[in-house]
Every structure is written in structure tokens, then in C-alpha cells.
Design a protein around this motif. Sequence first.
Motif, PDB file in Angstrom:
ATOM      1  N   GLY A 286      40.791  42.830  40.865  1.00 60.22           N
ATOM      2  CA  GLY A 286      42.218  42.585  40.693  1.00 60.22           C
ATOM      3  C   GLY A 286      43.075  43.401  41.636  1.00 60.22           C
ATOM      4  N   ILE A 287      42.708  44.678  41.827  1.00 62.96           N
ATOM      5  CA  ILE A 287      43.516  45.559  42.681  1.00 62.96           C
ATOM      6  C   ILE A 287      43.325  45.213  44.151  1.00 62.96           C
ATOM      7  N   LEU A 288      42.086  44.998  44.569  1.00 63.17           N
ATOM      8  CA  LEU A 288      41.818  44.724  45.976  1.00 63.17           C
ATOM      9  C   LEU A 288      42.329  43.357  46.425  1.00 63.17           C
ATOM     10  N   ASN A 289      42.553  42.470  45.488  1.00 60.73           N
ATOM     11  CA  ASN A 289      43.088  41.160  45.849  1.00 60.73           C
ATOM     12  C   ASN A 289      44.603  41.091  45.710  1.00 60.73           C
ATOM     13  N   ALA A 290      45.205  42.223  45.409  1.00 61.00           N
ATOM     14  CA  ALA A 290      46.666  42.306  45.451  1.00 61.00           C
ATOM     15  C   ALA A 290      47.089  42.268  46.923  1.00 61.00           C
ATOM     16  N   PRO A 291      48.327  41.925  47.236  1.00 56.61           N
ATOM     17  CA  PRO A 291      48.785  41.854  48.636  1.00 56.61           C
ATOM     18  C   PRO A 291      48.487  43.128  49.414  1.00 56.61           C
ATOM     19  N   ASN A 292      47.877  42.936  50.621  1.00 53.23           N
ATOM     20  CA  ASN A 292      47.621  44.018  51.585  1.00 53.23           C
ATOM     21  C   ASN A 292      46.488  44.955  51.201  1.00 53.23           C
ATOM     22  N   PHE A 293      45.743  44.677  50.134  1.00 53.31           N
ATOM     23  CA  PHE A 293      44.600  45.510  49.811  1.00 53.31           C
ATOM     24  C   PHE A 293      43.311  44.802  50.210  1.00 53.31           C
ATOM     25  N   GLY A 294      42.601  45.387  51.157  1.00 52.48           N
ATOM     26  CA  GLY A 294      41.299  44.870  51.528  1.00 52.48           C
ATOM     27  C   GLY A 294      41.334  43.522  52.222  1.00 52.48           C
ATOM     28  N   ARG A 295      42.542  43.073  52.609  1.00 51.30           N
ATOM     29  CA  ARG A 295      42.653  41.767  53.260  1.00 51.30           C
ATOM     30  C   ARG A 295      43.532  41.868  54.505  1.00 51.30           C
ATOM     31  N   ALA A 296      43.217  41.099  55.514  1.00 49.29           N
ATOM     32  CA  ALA A 296      44.026  41.121  56.747  1.00 49.29           C
ATOM     33  C   ALA A 296      45.364  40.433  56.490  1.00 49.29           C
TER      34      ALA A 296
END
Length: 296
Positions: A286-296
Motif C-alpha cells: 500500500g505504501i510503495l504504491n502511493a504516488p512517487n514511492f518505488g515508481r518512476a
Amino acid sequence: MDALQNSTLFEGPTTSRILTLNSHAIQRDKYYLAGVMVAIDLVHGGPPPMFFSKLLFDMLVFGPENVHPTIEDIPESEFKQSLNSILQADTLKNLRSSMEANSSTLTLAGCFHHVRSIEDKVPLIRDMIKWYCLERTRTAFDRFKSGLQTLGVLATIQSYPESFRDCLMFTNIKLTAISMEDIFRPCVSPTGSNRRTVEDRLVGYWRDFLQDAEEGATVVTLEHLLIFATGTNRVPPLGLSPSPVLSFLHEEEGGGKFPIANTCGNELKIPIHPSFEMFKENMEFGILNAPNFGRA
């Protein structure tokens, strides 16, 4: 303290403020009142200001005559642009041209005079910095200092400067599992209720998750978690307002597999799962798929 930190009595970065010149505030003696407010706040154990710049702190402890401000002590402004323009002059001709272009600023500071060599820019810059940081705000500083004398606070600060440094100057304290527990206070149901039993178990999961994050045993860091829940990666000098709350996603209230955050209210809602492994997996996702976490 929050209102004082953001008032027009100070300027510069929010974590490193210096006094500025405000004629209206001087007429109404607001600098003196600001000093009184800080003194009473410290005596009564209120939230420490933690926004004084090193320059302002040293001026209070050692006196303006014993401090040596630098260009870094001056906030971004037209005055600093003028300083940089003069500082970058590499020939006498360029120095004189830069001084002419910034004549109004130099005249205001009492530093507009004839220069005979490029080396003259060194004392010129020093005098301009001294005027801006010390002489320009001397009346404001003296009244602020007088206010701090309330209840003997200033004398105590001067006697024990190291004890007050962390109270008056901002320190970016590293997040820990324990500090995160203190930041997020659980909002639990009454003792003895079925909901409370579930919540107590989840609080245990929450503490284990924080410990894993501190030790690097999760892909989520404590900074990620703080940003997700509050929108900031560090606790501000005067703390978070409103105070952060940890609540629970009970099924009868909609439930959910993943954590939910309200960054305006500083509320983190954690999901209810039967095991710590499921809790940890879904918290990370849930946290890593929040905006700007772990994603380009």
C-alpha cells in the motif's frame, strides 16, 4: 510558537530564522513581546521554538560584537543578489561597474565609496554583511533580547548555551521505531470490547513493523511511512499539527487490505489482518504504491 516562527519579525528558511527589520513591529514593541513569549514558553515547558539560526543564537549568547556573519547568513533577497554581483567581480573595472549598478543598495548600507583595487571588495563585502545582519536590525535585536530577560531566561541561556542549543536551533533528528510510536498515538476502543482486542493485536503488529523498518527488514523506510501519513519526511521544528493519530480499518467501517492516510489530518489507518506476515505485506504494498514511492 508556530505563529511566531512564521511571523514578519523573522526571515530566512523556516528552520533557520534571523530577525528582520519591521518598522511597524518596532513601533508596537512586538520584538520585545516576542522575546517575552519565548521566555515564558521555555519556563512553562511549552514546545521549544527550534527555529533560531546559528547566527541569532550566537548573537544572544555571545553578543553581536563577537559574531562574524557570512553571506550564507543572508536569506535570498535583492540585497544578497547585489552582494553576489560584487563578489563575482574579477577586475577593478568590473568591481566599479557592479558597485555603480548596485549603488542604491550600497548607499543604504553606508558602503558606497571609492575603491582603488580589486582587493577592496573583501572589506566592502564584509561591511555590507555586517550592516545587513547586525546593524540594520540592532533595535529589533535589543528589544527581542530584553524580552528574553523575562524570568531570567536570557541569563540562563548565556550560562548554559549547549543545554539550550537544541531548544532554540533546529536539529534534524533521525527517525526511530520508538520516536514513530510516540508520534502516532493509537485511537483505541474502550477496554474489554471486541474491537479493543483486535486493536491491541494490531498495535503489536504496528510496533513490529516499525522495528523492521528501522532495521532495514522491510522495503519501506520510516521516512516513507512518515511521508505517506503526513506528507513530510521529517518532524517540523514545532512538531506536527494536528497531532498524528493511528486508527484501524474495521470491517464494519469499510475495512480494506491496505493502509489509508489523511495527510491533512495526519491520520494513518492501518488494515486488520490475522497475521503479522499479511499485515506487513499489505502495508508495504500500500505504501510503495502511493504516488512517487518505488515508481518512476
